[in-house]
Design a protein around this motif. Structure first.
Motif, short mmCIF file in Angstrom:
data_model
loop_
_atom_site.label_atom_id
_atom_site.label_comp_id
_atom_site.label_asym_id
_atom_site.label_seq_id
_atom_site.Cartn_x
_atom_site.Cartn_y
_atom_site.Cartn_z
N ILE A 63 0.84 -1.20 0.00
CA ILE A 63 0.00 0.00 0.00
C ILE A 63 0.87 1.25 0.00
O ILE A 63 0.58 2.24 -0.70
CB ILE A 63 -0.95 -0.01 1.21
CG1 ILE A 63 -1.95 -1.16 1.08
CG2 ILE A 63 -1.68 1.31 1.34
CD1 ILE A 63 -2.82 -1.10 -0.14
N ALA A 64 1.95 1.25 0.77
CA ALA A 64 2.86 2.40 0.78
C ALA A 64 3.48 2.61 -0.60
O ALA A 64 3.64 3.75 -1.05
CB ALA A 64 3.94 2.19 1.83
N TYR A 65 3.83 1.53 -1.28
CA TYR A 65 4.39 1.63 -2.63
C TYR A 65 3.37 2.21 -3.60
O TYR A 65 3.69 3.10 -4.42
CB TYR A 65 4.87 0.26 -3.09
CG TYR A 65 5.29 0.20 -4.54
CD1 TYR A 65 6.55 0.59 -4.94
CD2 TYR A 65 4.40 -0.27 -5.52
CE1 TYR A 65 6.94 0.53 -6.27
CE2 TYR A 65 4.78 -0.33 -6.84
CZ TYR A 65 6.05 0.07 -7.22
OH TYR A 65 6.42 0.02 -8.54
N VAL A 66 2.15 1.74 -3.55
CA VAL A 66 1.10 2.22 -4.46
C VAL A 66 0.79 3.69 -4.20
O VAL A 66 0.66 4.49 -5.15
CB VAL A 66 -0.16 1.35 -4.30
CG1 VAL A 66 -1.33 1.96 -5.06
CG2 VAL A 66 0.11 -0.07 -4.80
N LYS A 67 0.69 4.07 -2.96
CA LYS A 67 0.37 5.46 -2.64
C LYS A 67 1.51 6.39 -3.06
O LYS A 67 1.27 7.50 -3.55
CB LYS A 67 0.11 5.60 -1.14
CG LYS A 67 -1.18 4.92 -0.69
CD LYS A 67 -1.30 4.89 0.81
CE LYS A 67 -1.38 6.28 1.38
NZ LYS A 67 -1.57 6.26 2.85
N ASP A 68 2.74 5.95 -2.88
CA ASP A 68 3.87 6.80 -3.23
C ASP A 68 4.07 6.91 -4.74
O ASP A 68 4.48 7.96 -5.25
CB ASP A 68 5.13 6.24 -2.55
CG ASP A 68 6.35 7.10 -2.83
OD1 ASP A 68 6.39 8.25 -2.36
OD2 ASP A 68 7.26 6.62 -3.54
#
Length: 360
Positions: free
Chosen positions: A79-84
């Motif tokens: 999720i952190a990768y997708v949001k960033d």
């Protein structure tokens, strides 16, 4: 099963009562030792376990009994990768972060640091393995990747005796892309593939590092579902810059297995809502009884944030309950106060109508 506190106190009192009067000249240490032996003997008599639990202890297992074996799915990293990578700073606000962290029991992720052949430290995680997987696994979503694939070191032997092409029943292995820091020393083992009848182990992924959002949070729910069930990689983007995640989620056709997982995740929230609502109903009943007692002693009705131990207890429960549960509790409290003020009683309505009919 372990004994409760009151049961332990009862056992201790029985142990003390069974000690015969000491007629010998024992020292204090010897008397204390005798008392401890009696207490331990009493505890051992009280401890009871069922046959399944005893069998697990004898087999070297712990207390937990699960229907399936689970595997950690590093959802927080995904999720952190997708949001960033795919969200702009305007849409990536703090409110979405609070939604992902809203949960009582969130398992924290565990990262493993590996070394290459030169002995240098290399930081990798499950998302790295997924992004740099072989093209043969490009159709696989992140959820399926965590369920069906694992990273393994390459065999040190120069000759591989059998592969999936030379012998039936041998599991397939896939190489990592050259961009992966462990591509020279590790490979991906596909231990589960239902279409080929390769089911070496049956694992259920468990979400790690974050909570599962609710479907009522449209944007966060769409991001979470796309990140877990839509294939993407370092070469295949999750969605384009101008795409709207909510519309993409509605347009995509997921497999039946993915739809079942989504339905189960939403059912978990429904169970939690029922649990929170039941807690609040019980607490409302306690509050109503406390209000009646306070009214009889001319102390006034008890408010949720008012003084007293009951008010503090209500506030603690409110902090643990969901948003929907807090709204239901506030409505119940308002109705309770209206009833105490007799605003909802028939006598109050009749008196008000009589005042309106009185000539000025």
């Amino acid at each position: 099963m372990g004994a409760k506190t009151y049961e332990m106190l009862t056992l201790l009192s029985r142990a003390v009562a069974r000690i015969p009067p000491d007629t010998s000249n024992k020292t204090v240490a010897e008397s204390a030792k005798t008392l401890l032996q009696k207490c331990l003997s009493q505890f051992s008599r009280q401890q009871q376990i069922h046959a399944q639990q005893a069998a697990r202890y004898l087999s070297g297992h712990d207390d937990s009994i699960s229907s399936h074996k689970t595997v950690a799915l590093m959802s927080s990293i995904a999720i952190a990768y997708v949001k960033d990578k795919y969200l702009s700073p305007e849409t990536n606000d703090a409110s979405s972060e609070s939604v992902f962290q809203n949960g009582e029991d969130i398992e924290q992720p565990r990262l493993r640091i590996s070394t290459n052949r030169e002995g240098e430290l290399v930081e990798t995680n499950q998302l790295h393995h997924y992004l740099y997987r072989s093209d043969a696994l490009s159709h696989m979503s992140f959820y399926e990747f965590g369920r069906c694939v694992e990273l393994q070191p390459k065999s040190q032997s120069r000759r591989i005796k059998h592969t999936h092409e030379t012998r039936l029943g041998v599991l397939r292995r896939h190489a990592l892309k050259a961009s992966h820091p462990l591509h020279a020393t590790h490979e991906l083992l596909e231990h589960t593939n239902e279409s080929r009848r390769d089911v070496a182990r049956e694992l259920v992924p468990r979400i790690v590092g974050t909570s599962i959002p609710r479907s009522t949070h449209k944007r966060v729910w769409a991001l979470f579902m796309l990140a877990h069930f839509k294939p993407f990689s370092c070469d295949i983007p999750l969605f384009a810059e101008n795409d709207i995640p909510e519309e993409m989620l509605e347009a995509l056709k997921f497999s039946d297995a993915s739809l079942i997982v989504m339905k189960n995740w939403e059912a978990v929230h429904e169970c939690e809502d029922e649990r929170d609502a039941d807690r609040l109903r019980k607490q409302t009943q306690r509050t109503a009884a406390s209000s009646v007692r306070d009214k009889n002693t001319q102390k006034g009705p008890l408010m949720p944030n008012g003084p007293g131990d009951e008010g503090d207890e209500i506030q603690d429960i409110l902090n643990q309950c969901s948003r929907a549960g807090r709204e239901e509790f506030a409505i119940n409290q308002a109705i309770l106060l209206y009833r105490e003020a007799k605003w909802l009683s028939s006598e109050s309505n009749l008196a008000q109508n009589a005042d309106n009919l009185t000539p000025a």
